[in-house]
Design an enzyme around this catalytic site. Structure first.
Site, PDB file in Angstrom:
ATOM      1  N   ASN A   1      35.657  -7.168  21.991  1.00  0.00           N
ATOM      2  CA  ASN A   1      37.053  -6.393  21.732  1.00  0.00           C
ATOM      3  C   ASN A   1      37.166  -5.433  21.669  1.00  0.00           C
ATOM      4  OD1 ASN A   1      40.150  -6.818  22.718  1.00  0.00           O
ATOM      5  ND2 ASN A   1      40.339  -6.136  20.644  1.00  0.00           N
TER       6      ASN A   1
ATOM      7  N   ASP B   1      45.985  -6.252  26.296  1.00  0.00           N
ATOM      8  CA  ASP B   1      44.824  -5.799  26.285  1.00  0.00           C
ATOM      9  C   ASP B   1      44.710  -5.569  24.892  1.00  0.00           C
ATOM     10  OD1 ASP B   1      43.090  -4.660  27.076  1.00  0.00           O
ATOM     11  OD2 ASP B   1      43.193  -3.046  27.893  1.00  0.00           O
TER      12      ASP B   1
ATOM     13  N   ASP C   1      39.779   0.381  20.834  1.00  0.00           N
ATOM     14  CA  ASP C   1      40.044  -0.743  22.094  1.00  0.00           C
ATOM     15  C   ASP C   1      39.252  -0.189  23.243  1.00  0.00           C
ATOM     16  OD1 ASP C   1      41.510  -3.178  22.851  1.00  0.00           O
ATOM     17  OD2 ASP C   1      41.384  -1.673  24.817  1.00  0.00           O
TER      18      ASP C   1
ATOM     19  N   ASP D   1      36.775  -0.209  26.621  1.00  0.00           N
ATOM     20  CA  ASP D   1      37.396   0.004  27.954  1.00  0.00           C
ATOM     21  C   ASP D   1      36.311  -0.957  28.673  1.00  0.00           C
ATOM     22  OD1 ASP D   1      37.989   0.338  30.856  1.00  0.00           O
ATOM     23  OD2 ASP D   1      37.619   2.829  30.415  1.00  0.00           O
TER      24      ASP D   1
ATOM     25  N   ASP E   1      35.910  -1.121  31.799  1.00  0.00           N
ATOM     26  CA  ASP E   1      35.661  -1.069  32.869  1.00  0.00           C
ATOM     27  C   ASP E   1      34.679  -0.017  32.356  1.00  0.00           C
ATOM     28  OD1 ASP E   1      37.084  -2.452  34.275  1.00  0.00           O
ATOM     29  OD2 ASP E   1      39.292  -1.582  34.093  1.00  0.00           O
TER      30      ASP E   1
ATOM     31  N   ASP F   1      35.703 -13.774  20.615  1.00  0.00           N
ATOM     32  CA  ASP F   1      36.835 -13.680  19.727  1.00  0.00           C
ATOM     33  C   ASP F   1      37.719 -13.228  20.586  1.00  0.00           C
ATOM     34  OD1 ASP F   1      38.113 -13.692  17.866  1.00  0.00           O
ATOM     35  OD2 ASP F   1      38.143 -11.008  17.778  1.00  0.00           O
TER      36      ASP F   1
ATOM     37  N   HIS G   1      43.195 -11.132  25.095  1.00  0.00           N
ATOM     38  CA  HIS G   1      42.393  -9.451  25.134  1.00  0.00           C
ATOM     39  C   HIS G   1      41.657  -8.636  25.931  1.00  0.00           C
ATOM     40  CE1 HIS G   1      45.728 -10.251  21.983  1.00  0.00           C
ATOM     41  NE2 HIS G   1      45.395 -11.195  21.418  1.00  0.00           N
TER      42      HIS G   1
ATOM     43  N   GLU H   1      38.143 -18.081  22.492  1.00  0.00           N
ATOM     44  CA  GLU H   1      39.025 -18.150  21.780  1.00  0.00           C
ATOM     45  C   GLU H   1      40.329 -17.575  22.488  1.00  0.00           C
ATOM     46  OE1 GLU H   1      41.763 -16.783  17.512  1.00  0.00           O
ATOM     47  OE2 GLU H   1      40.314 -15.635  18.536  1.00  0.00           O
TER      48      GLU H   1
END
Length: 513
Positions: free
Chosen positions: A122, A214, A220, A222, A224, A251, A255, A282
């Site tokens: 993530n 997200d 974080d 991406d 995409d 995990d 998100h 999760e």
């Protein structure tokens, strides 16, 4: 390892397995394990005992390099470093070196325990440097609500991994590979800052809490971005082959774009030639509707931890004799989609002093484990902290669940065959497993009130047999009647597991060390 529906239950089979046996997962860590790189060796040392009691799979903590030597593994820095390169404060992870990890996984597999990798896909933390780029701040409680105008930020988004020098993967990460950060190094300001750029936005296919869930922490990812996506998918194939592992625990999937997780799973299964590769996510939310929706949309077989069942256990634990035990499966995944349910009592997030603390009390835990281990539905996961005890801040400790090893052994030896349920009382429930051609059955009774008593049928083929509680918590001997029925008992606020005195496997039981 594959998932298949048997006549009466979810069964999990190892390749080339010819005789059906129950399978049981161990979450092979807890949050407060000691630092110093000793855990891979400790796990290896316990493998023989774990295999003997009936553990057949181990969910390992994140083996990838964290942002510091003390990182539990979720502050992920470099997925391609398994404790091999001098970065993130040292060579070893919190759990040890790559060499120790490989040895532990190999030995576990030799003893019949497959391993699952905790995939933290993530976010990233512990960047090698900062970069300047444009962001817009968003409301922390509504990530779709933008605050003010875009501005330049100095963010920790440069990951060069120089000690690794391109080994395994040549990709270096920069701000283009992320959607958001939470810190401006130039001003010291904290918040949630959405990175600006062409086609740059929060992921669409994530949980909709807070407008968009997200963003969770750090930089974080991406999903995409084609370079980010390919690097993660390549890693999935590589780590399974590198370690000889048999599946993944994902995990924080609430998100992560659910389409990416499905793409990752299908890609790894195709590239490894294993269509039955185990995958569990999760999705930690006490909502069967949201979990069902996720699984319905998922374009491949996928399992999820049964968070609603955990919260039912917590509610029952807190309420004591005022709870109605007949409600224990209401709104749970194991009731709605047993083939996709990984059942659990507690984990590293729910243990004391953690952000999602919702610890099931010690009085109720034996009852909860009897429910996930001795019934046919779901794939049960035992928590390391419940089996061996767990720690806390400032040296605090929590004792293991009394005789949990014997509950696991009872699953291994007795929990087979047709299930007969006796859930006709608010405080006392029972069930019988009739056994199969190679396993003797058992009778289980639990009570959240006074001493429990329940008349149950084990079958006329058992007439005249003498049964006792394999836990030794109830001292009676019970003789099965000519009609195959008997009155089974358990102590108050407890559970008993009854099997015939000379049942196959009884010599493996005793007081837990």
């Amino acid at each position: 390892m594959s998932l298949a529906r048997g006549d009466d239950a979810l069964h999990i089979y190892h390749p080339r397995q010819t005789i059906h046996s129950n399978y049981t997962m161990l979450q092979a860590f807890e949050w407060y394990l000691p630092e110093g790189g000793k855990h891979w060796n400790l796990f290896k040392e316990k493998v023989d005992k774990l295999a003997d009691m009936g553990i057949t799979a181990a969910w390992l903590p994140p083996p990838t390099k964290g942002s510091s030597p003390a990182d539990v593994g979720y502050g992920i820095k470099d997925i391609w470093d398994l404790g091999e390169f001098d970065q993130g404060g040292g060579v070893a992870t919190k759990y040890g070196t790559k060499e120790q990890l490989v040895a532990a996984v190999k030995y576990a597999k030799k003893k019949g325990i497959v391993t699952y990798i905790d995939a933290v896909l993530n976010h990233k933390l512990g960047a090698d440097g900062t970069e300047l780029f444009k962001v817009i701040e968003v409301d922390q409680d509504d990530r779709q609500k933008e605050l003010g105008e875009p501005f330049d930020i100095e963010g920790w988004t440069s990951f060069k991994f120089e000690p690794r020098n391109g080994q395994y993967s040549k990709m270096q990460w920069n701000f283009n590979h992320f959607t958001g950060v939470d810190y401006d190094n130039k001003t010291g300001k904290k918040g949630i800052f959405k990175i600006q750029g062409e086609n740059k936005d929060w992921a669409t296919h994530v949980d909709q809490e807070k407008g968009s869930y997200d963003y969770l922490m750090g930089a974080d990812i991406d999903h995409d971005h084609p370079e980010a996506r390919e690097d993660l998918k390549n890693w999935g194939v590589w780590i399974l082959k590198e370690l000889g592992a048999e599946g993944f625990r994902f995990d924080a999937i609430k998100h992560i774009d659910e389409k990416f997780i499905a793409e990752f799973v299908k890609h790894v299964r195709a590239e490894t030639g294993n269509d039955d590769l185990f995958a569990v996510g999760e999705f930690w939310k006490d909502s069967i509707d949201d979990i069902n929706g996720y699984l319905t949309r998922f374009d491949a077989q996928f399992s999820v931890f049964d968070a609603p069942l955990h919260y039912n256990f917590k509610e029952a634990s807190d309420a004591g004799r005022d709870y109605d035990i007949r409600k224990i499966f209401d709104g749970t995944l194991v009731q709605n989609r047993p083939i996709d349910a990984v059942t659990l009592v507690d984990n590293h997030d729910t243990q004391p002093y953690q952000a999602l603390e919702s610890w099931v009390g010690p009085q109720f835990k034996p009852l909860a484990y009897s429910i996930i281990l001795l019934r046919p539905d779901g794939y049960p996961c035992v928590f390391w902290g419940d089996l061996f005890g767990c720690g806390g801040p400032e040296g605090k400790t929590f004792e293991p669940v009394s005789q949990l090893e014997n509950f696991i052994k009872a699953r291994k030896w007795f929990a087979y065959g047709v299930q007969r349920d006796y859930w006709d009382h608010a405080q006392c429930a029972g069930w019988v497993r009739t056994g199969d051609a190679v396993h003797d059955g058992c009778a289980v009774i639990l009570s959240i009130g006074d001493e429990g008593s329940k008349r149950m049928e084990v079958g006329s083929e058992h007439a005249g047999e003498v049964w006792t509680d394999v836990l030794g918590w109830h001292q009676d001997e019970i003789t099965i009647g000519e009609d195959g029925w008997a009155e089974f008992k358990c102590p108050g606020s407890s559970v008993s597991i009854w099997a015939k005195k000379d049942a196959k496997g009884r010599d493996n039981f005793g007081k837990q060390e």
